[in-house]
Design a protein around this motif. Structure first.
Motif, PDB file in Angstrom:
ATOM      1  N   THR A  72       0.882  -1.082  -0.146  1.00 44.93           N
ATOM      2  CA  THR A  72       0.066   0.092  -0.471  1.00 44.93           C
ATOM      3  C   THR A  72       0.805   1.205  -0.050  1.00 44.93           C
ATOM      4  OG1 THR A  72      -1.835  -1.183   1.097  1.00 44.93           O
ATOM      5  CG2 THR A  72      -1.436   1.084   1.289  1.00 44.93           C
ATOM      6  N   ASP A  73       2.262   1.397   0.620  1.00 49.17           N
ATOM      7  CA  ASP A  73       2.986   2.333   0.648  1.00 49.17           C
ATOM      8  C   ASP A  73       3.644   2.750  -0.762  1.00 49.17           C
ATOM      9  OD1 ASP A  73       2.644   2.476   3.428  1.00 49.17           O
ATOM     10  OD2 ASP A  73       4.318   1.770   4.361  1.00 49.17           O
ATOM     11  N   ARG A  74       3.768   1.613  -1.352  1.00 46.89           N
ATOM     12  CA  ARG A  74       4.370   1.798  -2.617  1.00 46.89           C
ATOM     13  C   ARG A  74       3.671   1.623  -3.829  1.00 46.89           C
ATOM     14  NH1 ARG A  74       9.364  -3.012  -3.253  1.00 46.89           N
ATOM     15  NH2 ARG A  74       9.428  -0.628  -5.027  1.00 46.89           N
ATOM     16  N   PHE A  75       2.460   1.525  -3.928  1.00 46.22           N
ATOM     17  CA  PHE A  75       1.264   1.206  -4.887  1.00 46.22           C
ATOM     18  C   PHE A  75      -0.172   2.350  -4.553  1.00 46.22           C
ATOM     19  CE2 PHE A  75       3.918  -2.885  -5.066  1.00 46.22           C
ATOM     20  CZ  PHE A  75       4.190  -2.520  -6.149  1.00 46.22           C
ATOM     21  N   GLY A  76       0.040   2.378  -3.495  1.00 43.74           N
ATOM     22  CA  GLY A  76      -1.069   2.577  -3.423  1.00 43.74           C
ATOM     23  C   GLY A  76      -2.433   2.100  -3.066  1.00 43.74           C
ATOM     24  N   GLY A  77      -3.374   2.598  -1.971  1.00 44.32           N
ATOM     25  CA  GLY A  77      -4.415   1.208  -1.773  1.00 44.32           C
ATOM     26  C   GLY A  77      -5.279   1.675  -1.977  1.00 44.32           C
ATOM     27  N   ARG A  78      -5.779   2.531  -3.607  1.00 43.01           N
ATOM     28  CA  ARG A  78      -6.647   1.885  -3.935  1.00 43.01           C
ATOM     29  C   ARG A  78      -6.566   0.251  -5.022  1.00 43.01           C
ATOM     30  NH1 ARG A  78      -8.766   4.106  -9.400  1.00 43.01           N
ATOM     31  NH2 ARG A  78     -10.687   4.031  -9.578  1.00 43.01           N
ATOM     32  N   TYR A 124      -3.891   4.090   3.361  1.00 46.65           N
ATOM     33  CA  TYR A 124      -4.778   4.247   2.741  1.00 46.65           C
ATOM     34  C   TYR A 124      -6.202   5.597   2.502  1.00 46.65           C
ATOM     35  CZ  TYR A 124      -7.911   5.229  -1.623  1.00 46.65           C
ATOM     36  OH  TYR A 124      -8.538   5.787  -2.514  1.00 46.65           O
ATOM     37  N   VAL A 125      -7.073   5.923   3.839  1.00 47.94           N
ATOM     38  CA  VAL A 125      -7.698   6.955   4.067  1.00 47.94           C
ATOM     39  C   VAL A 125      -6.621   7.948   5.478  1.00 47.94           C
ATOM     40  CG1 VAL A 125      -9.225   7.202   6.187  1.00 47.94           C
ATOM     41  CG2 VAL A 125      -9.095   5.028   4.603  1.00 47.94           C
ATOM     42  N   LYS A 191       1.166  11.468  -4.633  1.00 49.60           N
ATOM     43  CA  LYS A 191       2.001  11.451  -3.803  1.00 49.60           C
ATOM     44  C   LYS A 191       1.932  10.382  -2.980  1.00 49.60           C
ATOM     45  CE  LYS A 191      -0.142  15.782  -4.336  1.00 49.60           C
ATOM     46  NZ  LYS A 191      -0.473  16.943  -4.001  1.00 49.60           N
ATOM     47  N   HIS A 192       0.415  10.490  -2.630  1.00 41.14           N
ATOM     48  CA  HIS A 192       0.243   8.774  -1.328  1.00 41.14           C
ATOM     49  C   HIS A 192       1.719   7.657  -1.441  1.00 41.14           C
ATOM     50  CE1 HIS A 192      -3.643  10.877  -0.555  1.00 41.14           C
ATOM     51  NE2 HIS A 192      -3.139  11.763  -0.691  1.00 41.14           N
ATOM     52  N   ALA A 193       2.394   7.609  -2.618  1.00 42.66           N
ATOM     53  CA  ALA A 193       2.789   6.368  -2.794  1.00 42.66           C
ATOM     54  C   ALA A 193       4.286   6.855  -1.870  1.00 42.66           C
ATOM     55  CB  ALA A 193       2.207   5.411  -3.737  1.00 42.66           C
ATOM     56  N   ASN A 349       6.425   6.176   7.614  1.00 44.09           N
ATOM     57  CA  ASN A 349       5.624   4.754   7.427  1.00 44.09           C
ATOM     58  C   ASN A 349       4.344   3.934   8.196  1.00 44.09           C
ATOM     59  OD1 ASN A 349       6.835   2.191   5.733  1.00 44.09           O
ATOM     60  ND2 ASN A 349       9.003   2.023   7.497  1.00 44.09           N
ATOM     61  N   ILE A 350       3.523   4.666   7.542  1.00 39.60           N
ATOM     62  CA  ILE A 350       1.912   4.697   8.513  1.00 39.60           C
ATOM     63  C   ILE A 350       1.784   2.939   7.786  1.00 39.60           C
ATOM     64  CG2 ILE A 350      -0.234   4.677   9.147  1.00 39.60           C
ATOM     65  CD1 ILE A 350       0.434   7.842   7.896  1.00 39.60           C
ATOM     66  N   GLY A 351       1.948   2.406   6.658  1.00 38.66           N
ATOM     67  CA  GLY A 351       1.722   1.453   5.969  1.00 38.66           C
ATOM     68  C   GLY A 351       2.387   0.116   6.583  1.00 38.66           C
ATOM     69  N   ALA A 352       3.754   0.477   6.849  1.00 40.25           N
ATOM     70  CA  ALA A 352       4.641  -0.634   7.474  1.00 40.25           C
ATOM     71  C   ALA A 352       4.681  -0.913   8.559  1.00 40.25           C
ATOM     72  CB  ALA A 352       6.138  -0.417   6.248  1.00 40.25           C
TER      73      ALA A 352
END
Length: 419
Positions: A72-78, A124-125, A191-193, A349-352
């Motif tokens: 999600t951090d790398r590719f985006g949550g959608r 993502y959110v 920009k989020h990735a 680094n929220i995703g990880a």
């Protein structure tokens, strides 16, 4: 002005569609907690085997959280969220054709992928909102935990209407439709990735941070305990109080519903009072609740000067449900406050980090039902499950007390005043 309005519309569209998707994913993730009751009779399972069956989806949903958070951090949550939901549709549908115990265990592993959606949706959110709004945003998204309560309303009704095989048929269709709605209503911001320049190994370095393990322990109590109890409570009511599955599931939902919906309240409280203060009081409320719930139904005969005096000690179904509802509210608040720690300390680094912490919470939700069943088989005391949870809360309180110095608490309070 128009650009700001457009961005705000996208923010809330992403939040609403993600919350709906997570609610459905959580509903599917918890389905064996109810479907497993008729399967227990059909397959002749003991308590431990039932615990393994109910918890099997939780295992996969926990193990995939770290890679899903990193992706999600790398590719985006959608895109990650959408693909994840599509992958689960076929395994859900195939459950109706299973006949042996091991069939259900294997299918449960694939269904469990839906539980990994939390580690996708949280970062993502969060990235769509300002820092001072992230606690509330993650809390609203986390209210999708109420899918556990939706499952307790929907699954018994479907079982009554057409048997347990109707549940996977309907749930597969709901998951497919929800995936399409999510894709249409969500959005992607490049920009989020973090991009491919950040290496996988670099993202995993957060696991060396002691704060990650501390937050993981807290989350294993508030989320792992919630998942474990959400899977166990319907059966608990059936065994302890002799209720039928519909009434048992309804009363169990009195715990699951506030434990999911009120997570948004926890996000607001964390933004206002700070993650430490909120989590500290959550643990104390749970300490009291699990102490009361741990006491088994007990008959005492006291020899007095006037002869024997008989006493009965134990919670009635309505007192039990009330205490469980209070515990559910506390867990809802705690689930949000723990992730407020993460958004404050690991902004980039929220995703990880959410993946690691979510993994710990999910593994708690996997292990607890099995331990509940094993303790019940071993002791014959149903409240032994609450005795176990009482011990985990004690560990959290001690760890919090010695981990946060007065200076750290003062810094958090100062940050809140200047925010």
């Amino acid at each position: 002005m128009a650009s700001e309005l457009k961005n705000r519309t996208r923010q809330w569209s992403v939040l609403a569609s993600s919350t709906l998707a997570f609610t459905v994913c959580f509903m599917v993730w918890m389905m064996l907690g109810v479907v497993g009751i008729p399967l227990k009779q059909q397959l002749g399972l003991n308590e431990t085997e039932f615990g393994v069956l109910a918890a099997m989806p939780v295992l996969t949903g926990s193990l995939v959280r770290v890679p899903l958070g990193i992706w999600t951090d790398r590719f985006g949550g959608r895109i990650v969220f959408f693909v994840l939901m599509l992958i689960t549709v076929l395994p859900i549908y195939l459950m109706e054709y299973a006949t042996a115990y091991w069939h259900f265990l294997v299918i449960g592993l694939f269904i469990g992928l839906a539980g990994g959606s939390f580690s996708v949706g949280t970062p993502y959110v969060a990235r769509w909102f300002r820092k001072d709004q992230q606690g509330l945003a993650m809390g609203v998204f986390g209210a999708g935990n109420s899918g556990a309560a939706v499952n307790k309303f929907a699954a018994p009704a479907l079982i009554a209407a057409g048997g347990w095989t109707l549940v996977p048929q309907v749930y597969a269709g709901v998951m497919l439709v929800t995936a399409m709605l999510f894709w249409l209503c969500s959005a992607h911001d490049p920009k989020h990735a973090v991009g491919k320049s950040v290496r996988f190994a670099d993202q995993l370095k957060v696991m060396a941070d002691r704060r990650v393990w501390r937050y993981s322990q807290y989350y294993s109590v508030v989320f792992g305990g919630y998942v474990g109890l959400a899977l166990w409570m319907t059966k608990y009511y059936v065994g302890e109080y002799g209720f039928d599955i519909k009434l048992a599931a309804f009363l169990a939902a009195c715990f699951s519903l506030p434990g999911g919906v009120l997570r948004a309240l926890g996000g607001w409280m964390s933004d206002k009072f700070g993650a430490y203060q909120t989590t500290w009081w959550v643990m104390w409320v749970l300490w009291v609740c699990f102490f009361l719930l741990s006491y088994p139904q007990t008959a005492l005969v006291i020899q007095t000067v006037n002869g024997p005096l008989s006493l009965h000690i134990g919670l009635s179904p309505w007192m039990f449900t009330t205490v469980m509802a209070v515990a559910g509210v506390a867990m809802a608040v705690g689930k949000a406050s723990v992730f407020k720690f993460i958004s404050d300390d690991f902004t980039d680094n929220i995703g990880a980090v959410s993946g690691v912490v979510g993994l710990a919470g999910g593994l708690g939700g996997f292990i607890l039902p099995i331990m509940f069943g094993a303790l019940l088989d071993l002791t014959g005391v149903r409240t032994s499950c609450f005795m176990l949870l009482y011990g985990t809360v004690c560990v959290s309180l001690v760890w919090m007390h010695y981990s946060f110095t007065p200076a750290q608490r003062q810094r958090e309070a100062q940050a809140l005043r200047t925010a």
